[in-house]
Enzyme design. Structure first.
Site, PDB file in Angstrom:
ATOM      1  N   GLY A 240       0.787  -1.244   0.000  1.00 42.38           N
ATOM      2  CA  GLY A 240       0.000   0.000   0.000  1.00 42.38           C
ATOM      3  C   GLY A 240       0.811   1.282   0.000  1.00 42.38           C
ATOM      4  O   GLY A 240       0.431   2.260  -0.639  1.00 42.38           O
TER       5      GLY A 240
ATOM      6  N   ARG B 257      -4.869   0.276  -7.123  1.00 44.05           N
ATOM      7  CA  ARG B 257      -3.668   0.925  -6.592  1.00 44.05           C
ATOM      8  C   ARG B 257      -3.148   1.998  -7.544  1.00 44.05           C
ATOM      9  O   ARG B 257      -2.484   2.939  -7.122  1.00 44.05           O
ATOM     10  CB  ARG B 257      -2.540  -0.101  -6.385  1.00 44.05           C
ATOM     11  CG  ARG B 257      -2.818  -1.143  -5.315  1.00 44.05           C
ATOM     12  CD  ARG B 257      -1.537  -1.896  -4.983  1.00 44.05           C
ATOM     13  NE  ARG B 257      -1.780  -3.167  -4.317  1.00 44.05           N
ATOM     14  CZ  ARG B 257      -1.974  -3.320  -3.005  1.00 44.05           C
ATOM     15  NH1 ARG B 257      -1.973  -2.267  -2.223  1.00 44.05           N
ATOM     16  NH2 ARG B 257      -2.181  -4.512  -2.481  1.00 44.05           N
TER      17      ARG B 257
ATOM     18  N   ASP C  72      -5.685   2.613  10.294  1.00 44.12           N
ATOM     19  CA  ASP C  72      -7.127   2.433  10.418  1.00 44.12           C
ATOM     20  C   ASP C  72      -7.418   2.017  11.860  1.00 44.12           C
ATOM     21  O   ASP C  72      -7.466   2.852  12.751  1.00 44.12           O
ATOM     22  CB  ASP C  72      -7.525   1.383   9.378  1.00 44.12           C
ATOM     23  CG  ASP C  72      -9.017   1.168   9.254  1.00 44.12           C
ATOM     24  OD1 ASP C  72      -9.778   2.080   9.582  1.00 44.12           O
ATOM     25  OD2 ASP C  72      -9.425   0.072   8.806  1.00 44.12           O
TER      26      ASP C  72
ATOM     27  N   ASP D 228      -5.517  -0.440  -2.124  1.00 48.24           N
ATOM     28  CA  ASP D 228      -6.256  -1.357  -2.983  1.00 48.24           C
ATOM     29  C   ASP D 228      -7.569  -1.792  -2.371  1.00 48.24           C
ATOM     30  O   ASP D 228      -7.806  -1.651  -1.175  1.00 48.24           O
ATOM     31  CB  ASP D 228      -5.424  -2.628  -3.202  1.00 48.24           C
ATOM     32  CG  ASP D 228      -5.387  -3.505  -1.959  1.00 48.24           C
ATOM     33  OD1 ASP D 228      -5.043  -2.983  -0.877  1.00 48.24           O
ATOM     34  OD2 ASP D 228      -5.730  -4.701  -2.051  1.00 48.24           O
TER      35      ASP D 228
ATOM     36  N   GLU E 146       3.792   4.269   6.019  1.00 43.76           N
ATOM     37  CA  GLU E 146       2.541   3.501   5.877  1.00 43.76           C
ATOM     38  C   GLU E 146       1.573   4.236   4.960  1.00 43.76           C
ATOM     39  O   GLU E 146       1.640   5.467   4.841  1.00 43.76           O
ATOM     40  CB  GLU E 146       1.883   3.340   7.257  1.00 43.76           C
ATOM     41  CG  GLU E 146       2.029   1.972   7.882  1.00 43.76           C
ATOM     42  CD  GLU E 146       1.185   0.892   7.213  1.00 43.76           C
ATOM     43  OE1 GLU E 146       0.851   0.996   6.012  1.00 43.76           O
ATOM     44  OE2 GLU E 146       0.860  -0.090   7.903  1.00 43.76           O
ATOM     45  N   ASP E 147       0.651   3.505   4.374  1.00 44.72           N
ATOM     46  CA  ASP E 147      -0.378   4.152   3.561  1.00 44.72           C
ATOM     47  C   ASP E 147      -1.502   4.724   4.423  1.00 44.72           C
ATOM     48  O   ASP E 147      -1.898   5.862   4.269  1.00 44.72           O
ATOM     49  CB  ASP E 147      -0.942   3.183   2.504  1.00 44.72           C
ATOM     50  CG  ASP E 147      -1.442   1.861   3.092  1.00 44.72           C
ATOM     51  OD1 ASP E 147      -1.299   1.623   4.317  1.00 44.72           O
ATOM     52  OD2 ASP E 147      -1.966   1.034   2.322  1.00 44.72           O
TER      53      ASP E 147
HETATM   54  P1  IMP Z   1      -5.256  -1.412  10.430  1.00 46.49           P
HETATM   55  O1  IMP Z   1      -4.506  -2.567  10.999  1.00 46.49           O
HETATM   56  O2  IMP Z   1      -6.740  -1.567  10.652  1.00 46.49           O
HETATM   57  O3  IMP Z   1      -4.790  -0.058  10.921  1.00 46.49           O
HETATM   58  O4  IMP Z   1      -5.127  -1.496   8.879  1.00 46.49           O
HETATM   59  C1  IMP Z   1      -4.083  -0.967   8.168  1.00 46.49           C
HETATM   60  C2  IMP Z   1      -4.024  -1.567   6.779  1.00 46.49           C
HETATM   61  O5  IMP Z   1      -5.329  -1.899   6.292  1.00 46.49           O
HETATM   62  C3  IMP Z   1      -3.471  -0.561   5.817  1.00 46.49           C
HETATM   63  O6  IMP Z   1      -2.077  -0.650   5.727  1.00 46.49           O
HETATM   64  C4  IMP Z   1      -4.210  -0.891   4.538  1.00 46.49           C
HETATM   65  O7  IMP Z   1      -3.503  -1.870   3.793  1.00 46.49           O
HETATM   66  C5  IMP Z   1      -5.524  -1.471   4.977  1.00 46.49           C
HETATM   67  N1  IMP Z   1      -6.627  -0.467   4.934  1.00 46.49           N
HETATM   68  C6  IMP Z   1      -7.231   0.134   5.979  1.00 46.49           C
HETATM   69  N2  IMP Z   1      -8.184   0.995   5.573  1.00 46.49           N
HETATM   70  C7  IMP Z   1      -8.171   0.939   4.224  1.00 46.49           C
HETATM   71  C8  IMP Z   1      -8.928   1.627   3.198  1.00 46.49           C
HETATM   72  O8  IMP Z   1      -9.800   2.469   3.428  1.00 46.49           O
HETATM   73  N3  IMP Z   1      -8.621   1.289   1.914  1.00 46.49           N
HETATM   74  C9  IMP Z   1      -7.656   0.379   1.591  1.00 46.49           C
HETATM   75  N4  IMP Z   1      -6.935  -0.270   2.508  1.00 46.49           N
HETATM   76  C10 IMP Z   1      -7.188   0.005   3.809  1.00 46.49           C
HETATM   77 MG    MG Z   2      -4.307  -3.451   1.601  1.00 50.75          MG
END
Ligand code: IMP
Ligand code: MG
Length: 191
Positions: A50, A171, A109, A165, A105-106
């Site tokens: 990402g 992407r 969340d 993605d 990081e992208d």
């Molecule tokens: P977390 O562990 O919930 O913070 O998730 C982080 C990862 O989930 C990111 O690095 C993304 O790859 C993916 N992710 C979270 N939200 C989104 C979104 O809105 N679109 C795409 N990928 C997401």
């Molecule tokens: Mg992803």
């Protein structure tokens, strides 16, 4: 928003951040990082896949002799909700002990992925460990984690583009867009 040659635009409900807005922000982040790390041995870690596009643009705005390494982790299975399962799919090529490390990081969340990742990296004893994320969805946080550098706070919507993605697609969109819910409802129903 439709293009005969690029029909993926049609799956986007709304453009949240334009190519221009992203470019301005990435340049600002690069400038700030260049100031903060001046004189330090800085290693960037790009989290695949990402953050690949963000990192590629960001490094070109950092005016310091940095190194760039990559790590691949999986946090999401298919779909748009976190599975809570985090796996290292590809580890770093080089040690980070004693170096100043910035994780790129992208999006943050729930924060689960980052928390796991930081714990793993901290155990390798870097001189410092910080995080730069392009996007932050603070309303979804499940663990206490605050990125040190953040491009944009965004609402709780599933976004794609500029590296992000859905099921490995979108992407390559040059902007950050909100995916039409019917797209992932349709995809998930069909699997
Ligand atoms: P977390 O562990 O919930 O913070 O998730 C982080 C990862 O989930 C990111 O690095 C993304 O790859 C993916 N992710 C979270 N939200 C989104 C979104 O809105 N679109 C795409 N990928 C997401
Ligand atoms: Mg992803």
């Amino acid at each position: 928003m439709s293009s005969r040659f690029w029909p993926i635009h049609e799956d986007v409900a709304e453009i949240l951040l334009t190519q221009e807005q992203i470019a301005v922000k990435v340049a600002e982040l690069g400038k700030q990082i260049s100031q903060d790390y001046e004189g330090k041995d800085l290693g960037l870690i790009c989290i695949l896949k990402g953050a690949s596009i963000f990192a590629a643009d960001l490094v070109r705005h950092i005016e310091l002799p940095i190194s760039l390494d990559f790590m691949a982790i999986s946090s999401y299975g298919m779909g748009t909700k976190t599975s809570g399962v985090v796996r290292i799919l590809k580890d770093l090529d080089h040690p980070i002990q004693g170096r100043h490390i910035l994780v790129v990081e992208d999006i943050v969340d729930t924060g689960l992925t980052l928390k796991y990742l930081l714990e793993s990296l901290r155990s390798r004893q870097p001189a410092s460990l910080h995080v730069c994320t392009l996007l932050d969805k603070p309303s979804r946080r499940r663990v206490e984690i605050e990125p040190d550098y953040n491009g944009f706070h965004i609402p709780d919507k599933f976004v794609v583009g500029y590296g992000l993605d859905f099921d490995e697609r979108y992407r390559n969109l040059p902007y950050i867009g909100v995916l039409k819910p019917e797209v992932y409802q349709r995809e998930l129903a069909g699997k």
